[in-house]
Design a protein around this motif. Structure first.
Motif, mmCIF file in Angstrom:
data_model
loop_
_atom_site.group_PDB
_atom_site.id
_atom_site.type_symbol
_atom_site.label_atom_id
_atom_site.label_comp_id
_atom_site.label_asym_id
_atom_site.label_seq_id
_atom_site.Cartn_x
_atom_site.Cartn_y
_atom_site.Cartn_z
ATOM 1 N N LYS A 216 -0.375 -7.407 1.740
ATOM 2 C CA LYS A 216 0.437 -6.196 1.877
ATOM 3 C C LYS A 216 -0.428 -4.949 1.901
ATOM 4 C CE LYS A 216 4.502 -7.815 -0.634
ATOM 5 N NZ LYS A 216 5.339 -7.556 -1.806
ATOM 6 N N LYS A 217 -1.432 -4.911 1.032
ATOM 7 C CA LYS A 217 -2.289 -3.724 0.938
ATOM 8 C C LYS A 217 -3.059 -3.507 2.230
ATOM 9 C CE LYS A 217 -5.676 -1.597 -2.109
ATOM 10 N NZ LYS A 217 -7.035 -1.557 -1.639
ATOM 11 N N ILE A 218 -3.676 -4.562 2.742
ATOM 12 C CA ILE A 218 -4.432 -4.448 3.993
ATOM 13 C C ILE A 218 -3.499 -4.042 5.134
ATOM 14 C CG2 ILE A 218 -5.763 -5.720 5.722
ATOM 15 C CD1 ILE A 218 -6.802 -7.482 3.399
ATOM 16 N N GLY A 219 -2.363 -4.711 5.240
ATOM 17 C CA GLY A 219 -1.420 -4.423 6.324
ATOM 18 C C GLY A 219 -0.872 -3.016 6.269
ATOM 19 N N THR A 220 -0.524 -2.555 5.071
ATOM 20 C CA THR A 220 0.021 -1.210 4.921
ATOM 21 C C THR A 220 -1.024 -0.158 5.256
ATOM 22 O OG1 THR A 220 1.510 -2.037 3.211
ATOM 23 C CG2 THR A 220 1.195 0.339 3.323
ATOM 24 N N GLU A 221 -2.251 -0.349 4.790
ATOM 25 C CA GLU A 221 -3.306 0.610 5.090
ATOM 26 C C GLU A 221 -3.629 0.648 6.578
ATOM 27 O OE1 GLU A 221 -6.764 0.111 2.656
ATOM 28 O OE2 GLU A 221 -5.661 0.513 0.810
ATOM 29 N N LEU A 222 -3.629 -0.501 7.220
ATOM 30 C CA LEU A 222 -3.885 -0.521 8.664
ATOM 31 C C LEU A 222 -2.784 0.217 9.416
ATOM 32 C CD1 LEU A 222 -5.211 -4.143 9.243
ATOM 33 C CD2 LEU A 222 -6.480 -2.023 9.505
#
Length: 66
Positions: free
Chosen positions: A11-17
């Motif tokens: 979730k963190k990687i996807g949201t930041e991207l």
């Protein structure tokens, strides 16, 4: 692993991207896989695909506001 619950790192990687590179992503999973590979240095194909799936689902369900 329970289906439907994503680990926080996905979730963190996807949201930041999505926040910083939203113009690179569309509602097509295959295009998003390539965009994730280009925008990150994730060595694992499985993690890359899960992040791309998370992003694709966010865009297709309208839960990410552009």
């Amino acid at each position: 692993y329970i289906m439907g619950i994503k680990p926080t790192y996905i979730k963190k990687i996807g949201t930041e991207l999505l926040e910083f590179h939203e113009e690179k992503f569309s509602n097509d999973f295959d295009e998003n896989k390539k965009a994730v590979a280009g925008a990150t240095n994730v060595p694992s194909k499985r993690v890359r695909n899960r992040v791309a799936g998370f992003i694709t689902r966010k865009i297709n369900t309208g839960k990410f506001k552009k």
